[in-house]
Scaffold this motif. Structure first.
Motif, short mmCIF file in Angstrom:
data_model
loop_
_atom_site.label_atom_id
_atom_site.label_comp_id
_atom_site.label_asym_id
_atom_site.label_seq_id
_atom_site.Cartn_x
_atom_site.Cartn_y
_atom_site.Cartn_z
N GLY A 1 0.77 -1.23 0.00
CA GLY A 1 0.00 0.00 0.00
C GLY A 1 0.80 1.28 0.00
O GLY A 1 0.23 2.36 0.16
N LYS A 2 2.10 1.21 -0.18
CA LYS A 2 2.91 2.43 -0.23
C LYS A 2 4.18 2.15 -1.01
O LYS A 2 4.52 1.00 -1.29
CB LYS A 2 3.25 2.92 1.17
N ARG A 3 4.90 3.20 -1.36
CA ARG A 3 6.14 3.04 -2.11
C ARG A 3 7.14 2.24 -1.30
O ARG A 3 7.18 2.33 -0.07
CB ARG A 3 6.73 4.40 -2.48
N ALA A 4 7.93 1.45 -1.98
CA ALA A 4 8.91 0.61 -1.30
C ALA A 4 10.20 0.58 -2.11
O ALA A 4 10.19 0.74 -3.34
CB ALA A 4 8.36 -0.81 -1.12
N ALA A 5 11.30 0.36 -1.42
CA ALA A 5 12.61 0.28 -2.07
C ALA A 5 13.09 -1.16 -2.01
O ALA A 5 13.17 -1.76 -0.93
CB ALA A 5 13.60 1.20 -1.39
N TYR A 6 13.41 -1.73 -3.18
CA TYR A 6 13.95 -3.08 -3.25
C TYR A 6 15.44 -2.97 -3.54
O TYR A 6 15.85 -2.39 -4.54
CB TYR A 6 13.27 -3.88 -4.35
N ARG A 7 16.26 -3.51 -2.63
CA ARG A 7 17.71 -3.40 -2.75
C ARG A 7 18.31 -4.77 -3.07
O ARG A 7 17.92 -5.78 -2.47
CB ARG A 7 18.31 -2.83 -1.48
N PHE A 8 19.28 -4.79 -3.96
CA PHE A 8 19.88 -6.05 -4.37
C PHE A 8 21.27 -5.82 -4.93
O PHE A 8 21.66 -4.70 -5.25
CB PHE A 8 19.00 -6.74 -5.43
N THR A 9 22.02 -6.89 -5.04
CA THR A 9 23.32 -6.86 -5.69
C THR A 9 23.40 -8.04 -6.67
O THR A 9 22.68 -9.03 -6.54
CB THR A 9 24.49 -6.96 -4.69
N VAL A 10 24.30 -7.91 -7.63
CA VAL A 10 24.63 -9.01 -8.53
C VAL A 10 26.06 -9.43 -8.24
O VAL A 10 26.98 -8.63 -8.42
CB VAL A 10 24.49 -8.59 -10.01
N HIS B 1 8.13 -1.55 -14.41
CA HIS B 1 9.41 -1.59 -15.11
C HIS B 1 10.21 -0.41 -14.61
O HIS B 1 9.85 0.75 -14.82
CB HIS B 1 9.17 -1.51 -16.63
N ILE B 2 11.32 -0.70 -13.95
CA ILE B 2 12.08 0.32 -13.21
C ILE B 2 13.54 0.29 -13.62
O ILE B 2 14.10 -0.76 -13.94
CB ILE B 2 11.97 0.07 -11.69
N HIS B 3 14.16 1.47 -13.59
CA HIS B 3 15.60 1.57 -13.84
C HIS B 3 16.26 2.04 -12.54
O HIS B 3 16.24 3.22 -12.21
CB HIS B 3 15.85 2.54 -14.99
N PRO B 4 16.82 1.09 -11.79
CA PRO B 4 17.34 1.41 -10.46
C PRO B 4 18.65 2.18 -10.49
O PRO B 4 19.26 2.38 -11.55
CB PRO B 4 17.53 0.01 -9.84
N VAL B 5 19.07 2.59 -9.32
CA VAL B 5 20.31 3.34 -9.16
C VAL B 5 21.31 2.47 -8.39
O VAL B 5 20.95 1.82 -7.40
CB VAL B 5 20.05 4.66 -8.39
N MET B 6 22.56 2.47 -8.83
CA MET B 6 23.58 1.66 -8.18
C MET B 6 24.51 2.51 -7.33
O MET B 6 24.98 3.57 -7.76
CB MET B 6 24.41 0.90 -9.22
N ASP C 1 29.26 0.52 -4.04
CA ASP C 1 29.60 -0.85 -3.62
C ASP C 1 28.86 -1.91 -4.41
O ASP C 1 28.96 -3.10 -4.10
CB ASP C 1 29.32 -1.02 -2.12
N GLY C 2 28.10 -1.51 -5.45
CA GLY C 2 27.38 -2.46 -6.27
C GLY C 2 25.97 -2.75 -5.83
O GLY C 2 25.29 -3.61 -6.42
N THR C 3 25.48 -2.06 -4.81
CA THR C 3 24.10 -2.25 -4.35
C THR C 3 23.15 -1.40 -5.19
O THR C 3 23.33 -0.19 -5.32
CB THR C 3 23.95 -1.84 -2.87
#
Length: 308
Positions: A94-103, A136-141, A144-146
């Motif tokens: 129900g609200k904006r959320a941030a999904y964080r990940f690394t490769v 469809h999102i274009h994330p920011v790195m 440290d690669g996160t």
């Protein structure tokens, strides 16, 4: 427009070296995109599943590349030594959320060098298990690669996060990869049935019509036409170096396929017809999300496609 990997392009190039008769047989089996009948299997429940949002500024480019072919379905978090990792197993509803990940690369260290693909170094796709709620999102790195992908409001349920990228260094340099992980959004879950198949869809006053007869595992032509108020639309603006961006997910397992038009970007405005190279790997119903831009605004039409 199936977007395919460079490896698949090379393989297809070898396979296409044959007689004209063989090519004719392939096209006959698929059906021709110039056929006057509408493609079976296109409907999107337009008023409930389509969305629009401010788009990026227009850009120009050459014919879009045929990358991210569905040779891999993207349902694994690892491939060829690369692994998608994240501490985010759940996200708020129900609200904006941030999904964080690394490769992480084959050396188990975070990858920080990525090649630019369609003007971006990383594409993230979020899709709910019933194939609703596409983003469809274009994330920011970070250094440290996160990566951080800022998501719009999520409905409760199980979501799959796809990361589409090309390493620019190491053993995987130049190789297009799609990896994914699932996250849970807590709350009362209501499953939305997949809309029935039809020949056209509507979004924001636009009508998207699809023609062609794709067959599973075969390269087949596909044509998408955009109109408004019964008139052909000729003011499609380049978006990610194409006049339209198409992503598909398979019903049941949400397998991923990334498609691009074979129509070259030639100037600031295009349309109404766009040609696609379709090569969906398996039969069944696929949920397609077509994104196109007009007047600086991004439109997303959702369609159901039945593949034989």
């Amino acid at each position: 427009m199936f977007a395919s990997s460079r490896f698949t392009m090379r393989r297809r190039g070898i396979a296409m070296v044959g007689t004209a008769a063989a090519l004719a047989l392939t096209l006959a089996a698929c059906g021709s995109s110039s056929d006057s009948s509408s493609m079976p299997g296109m409907d999107h429940g337009a008023k409930t599943s389509a969305s629009s949002s401010p788009g990026a500024s227009p850009s120009t480019g050459d014919m879009p590349g045929m990358d991210h072919m569905a040779a891999a379905d993207g349902l694994s978090d690892s491939k060829d030594g690369y692994r998608l990792t994240s501490h985010d197993a759940a996200l708020a509803s129900g609200k904006r959320a941030a999904y964080r990940f690394t490769v992480n690369g084959p050396d188990a260290k975070p990858v920080t060098a990525f090649a630019v693909d369609q003007t971006k170094r990383m594409h993230v796709y979020a899709i709910r298990s019933d194939l609703t709620g596409f983003q469809h999102i274009h994330p920011v790195m970070a250094a440290d690669g996160t990566w951080t992908a800022d998501l719009a409001s999520l409905a409760p349920g199980s979501w799959r996060m796809f990361a589409s990228f090309t390493p620019d260094t190491g053993t995987g340099k130049g190789k297009d990869l799609v990896l994914s992980r699932t996250v849970t959004v807590p709350g009362t879950t209501t499953k939305t049935p997949l809309p029935a198949a039809a020949g056209s869809a509507e979004v924001d006053g636009y009508t998207v019509t699809v023609k062609g007869e794709p067959m599973a595992g075969m390269a087949c032509p596909l044509t998408v036409t955009v109109s408004k108020d019964g008139e052909p639309v000729t003011d499609l603006q380049p978006y990610l170096d194409t006049y339209a961006h198409l992503t598909a997910f398979h019903e049941g397992d949400a397998a991923f396929a990334h498609l691009h038009p074979t129509t070259a970007v030639n100037g600031e405005l295009g349309g109404p017809a766009l040609s696609f190279h379709a090569e969906l790997p398996t039969s069944g119903d696929w949920r397609l999300f077509l994104q196109f831009q007009t007047g600086g605004r991004l439109h997303t039409a959702a369609l159901t496609l039945s593949v034989g």
